[in-house]
Design a protein around this motif. Structure first.
Motif, mmCIF file in Angstrom:
data_model
loop_
_atom_site.group_PDB
_atom_site.id
_atom_site.type_symbol
_atom_site.label_atom_id
_atom_site.label_comp_id
_atom_site.label_asym_id
_atom_site.label_seq_id
_atom_site.Cartn_x
_atom_site.Cartn_y
_atom_site.Cartn_z
ATOM 1 N N ALA A 24 0.757 -1.156 -0.116
ATOM 2 C CA ALA A 24 -0.011 0.074 0.078
ATOM 3 C C ALA A 24 0.824 1.390 -0.157
ATOM 4 O O ALA A 24 2.037 1.224 0.530
ATOM 5 N N THR A 25 0.371 2.444 -0.592
ATOM 6 C CA THR A 25 1.173 3.589 -0.690
ATOM 7 C C THR A 25 0.088 4.555 -0.768
ATOM 8 O O THR A 25 -1.131 4.455 -1.227
ATOM 9 N N ASN A 26 0.683 5.975 -0.134
ATOM 10 C CA ASN A 26 -0.419 6.984 -0.174
ATOM 11 C C ASN A 26 0.229 7.880 -1.298
ATOM 12 O O ASN A 26 -0.401 9.150 -1.311
ATOM 13 N N LYS A 27 1.165 7.343 -2.020
ATOM 14 C CA LYS A 27 1.734 8.334 -3.273
ATOM 15 C C LYS A 27 1.462 7.653 -4.494
ATOM 16 O O LYS A 27 1.379 6.467 -4.666
ATOM 17 N N PRO A 28 1.431 8.361 -5.430
ATOM 18 C CA PRO A 28 1.222 7.748 -6.874
ATOM 19 C C PRO A 28 2.419 7.291 -7.532
ATOM 20 O O PRO A 28 3.469 8.230 -7.530
ATOM 21 N N LEU A 29 2.653 6.065 -7.515
ATOM 22 C CA LEU A 29 3.893 5.361 -7.929
ATOM 23 C C LEU A 29 4.328 5.828 -9.372
ATOM 24 O O LEU A 29 5.634 6.246 -9.722
ATOM 25 N N GLU A 34 8.550 8.477 -12.390
ATOM 26 C CA GLU A 34 9.067 9.548 -13.145
ATOM 27 C C GLU A 34 10.132 10.464 -12.745
ATOM 28 O O GLU A 34 11.182 11.066 -13.322
ATOM 29 N N HIS A 35 10.089 10.637 -11.395
ATOM 30 C CA HIS A 35 11.158 11.437 -10.858
ATOM 31 C C HIS A 35 12.288 10.582 -10.218
ATOM 32 O O HIS A 35 13.066 11.370 -9.386
ATOM 33 N N ARG A 36 12.301 9.465 -10.535
ATOM 34 C CA ARG A 36 13.466 8.425 -10.190
ATOM 35 C C ARG A 36 13.642 8.213 -8.620
ATOM 36 O O ARG A 36 14.515 8.194 -8.275
ATOM 37 N N PHE A 38 11.283 5.871 -7.346
ATOM 38 C CA PHE A 38 10.947 4.507 -7.184
ATOM 39 C C PHE A 38 11.230 3.772 -8.357
ATOM 40 O O PHE A 38 11.069 4.229 -9.439
ATOM 41 N N ARG A 39 11.683 2.584 -8.059
ATOM 42 C CA ARG A 39 12.088 1.750 -9.294
ATOM 43 C C ARG A 39 10.932 1.351 -10.163
ATOM 44 O O ARG A 39 9.838 0.552 -9.683
ATOM 45 N N GLN A 40 11.144 1.601 -11.571
ATOM 46 C CA GLN A 40 10.052 1.194 -12.407
ATOM 47 C C GLN A 40 9.745 -0.451 -12.523
ATOM 48 O O GLN A 40 8.506 -0.786 -12.581
ATOM 49 N N ASP A 41 10.739 -1.084 -12.498
ATOM 50 C CA ASP A 41 10.635 -2.578 -12.387
ATOM 51 C C ASP A 41 9.857 -3.039 -11.427
ATOM 52 O O ASP A 41 8.996 -3.945 -11.384
ATOM 53 N N LEU A 42 9.984 -2.472 -10.221
ATOM 54 C CA LEU A 42 9.675 -2.785 -8.918
ATOM 55 C C LEU A 42 7.897 -2.475 -8.945
ATOM 56 O O LEU A 42 7.053 -3.289 -8.595
ATOM 57 N N MET A 43 7.488 -1.493 -9.558
ATOM 58 C CA MET A 43 6.278 -0.869 -9.836
ATOM 59 C C MET A 43 5.856 -1.889 -10.543
ATOM 60 O O MET A 43 4.323 -2.424 -9.994
ATOM 61 N N TYR A 44 5.873 -2.215 -11.400
ATOM 62 C CA TYR A 44 5.510 -3.461 -12.355
ATOM 63 C C TYR A 44 5.248 -4.704 -11.830
ATOM 64 O O TYR A 44 4.337 -5.430 -12.108
ATOM 65 N N ARG A 45 6.062 -5.172 -11.024
ATOM 66 C CA ARG A 45 5.971 -6.475 -10.449
ATOM 67 C C ARG A 45 5.011 -6.357 -9.035
ATOM 68 O O ARG A 45 4.118 -7.428 -9.082
ATOM 69 N N LEU A 46 4.932 -5.036 -8.620
ATOM 70 C CA LEU A 46 3.780 -4.936 -7.416
ATOM 71 C C LEU A 46 2.356 -4.646 -8.213
ATOM 72 O O LEU A 46 1.403 -5.022 -7.446
ATOM 73 N N ALA A 47 2.226 -3.972 -9.360
ATOM 74 C CA ALA A 47 1.168 -3.387 -9.767
ATOM 75 C C ALA A 47 0.097 -4.174 -10.508
ATOM 76 O O ALA A 47 -0.139 -4.156 -11.518
#
Length: 179
Positions: A24-29, A34-36, A38-47
């Protein structure tokens, strides 16, 4: 995660695992990626499955049921009788800024459950957040000190001025109560 394998630190053996990660997060991943930040690959693994949960401020109509649930849960955990909120207390909660969302609401209700006299929680029993816009830091310090004093006095009164019992009811040590 992707391969379904883990290797414990210091081990040569790989273990197969079947897990799902709930995060869970309260921030838009996307913005963080985009601002580097959070890792993009991790976002796609979680999302894989996304569930949007609006903050309490966007669903004030859920407050009565949510408060009732939180009060019952806190009462059970504390071994106390559940209390009800009167309509004025519920109205005050609906108007209160709750940036901490459900966690903050849970803390407010748990404290009220512990400190309120009687079976009904009144508006005066709620420790609602103080709006800080336009208030000097000196005034905030005074407000916090005043609030702390009120909570301590109420705990002492309920414990018959027994400092040990008051400290236990507040979940603090006796030396902390003295300070």
């Amino acid at each position: 995660l992707q391969e379904g394998e883990v290797r414990p630190l210091g081990s040569e053996q790989v273990h197969r695992v079947d897990v799902r990660i709930v995060a869970a997060t309260n921030k838009p991943l996307e913005g963080l990626v985009e601002h580097r930040l959070f890792r993009q690959d991790l976002m796609y693994r979680l999302a894989v499955v996304r569930v949007e949960m609006p903050p309490i401020s966007a669903r004030r109509e859920d407050l009565p049921e949510l408060c009732d649930h939180l009060l019952k849960r806190a009462a059970k955990e504390l071994g106390r009788e559940a209390k009800k909120l009167d309509r004025h207390a519920l109205g005050a909660l609906a108007r209160a800024p709750l940036p901490g969302n459900v966690r903050q609401l849970d803390n407010i209700l748990t404290e009220a459950l512990l400190m309120a006299d009687g079976e009904v929680i009144l508006e005066r029993d709620l420790s609602l957040p103080i709006a800080v816009g336009g208030v000097s830091s000196g005034n905030r310090r005074e407000a916090v000190a005043s609030f702390d004093r009120q909570v301590l006095i109420k705990a002492l009164e309920q414990a018959g001025w027994n400092k040990k019992r008051a400290a236990e009811a507040l979940g603090i040590s006796r030396p902390t109560l003295y300070r």
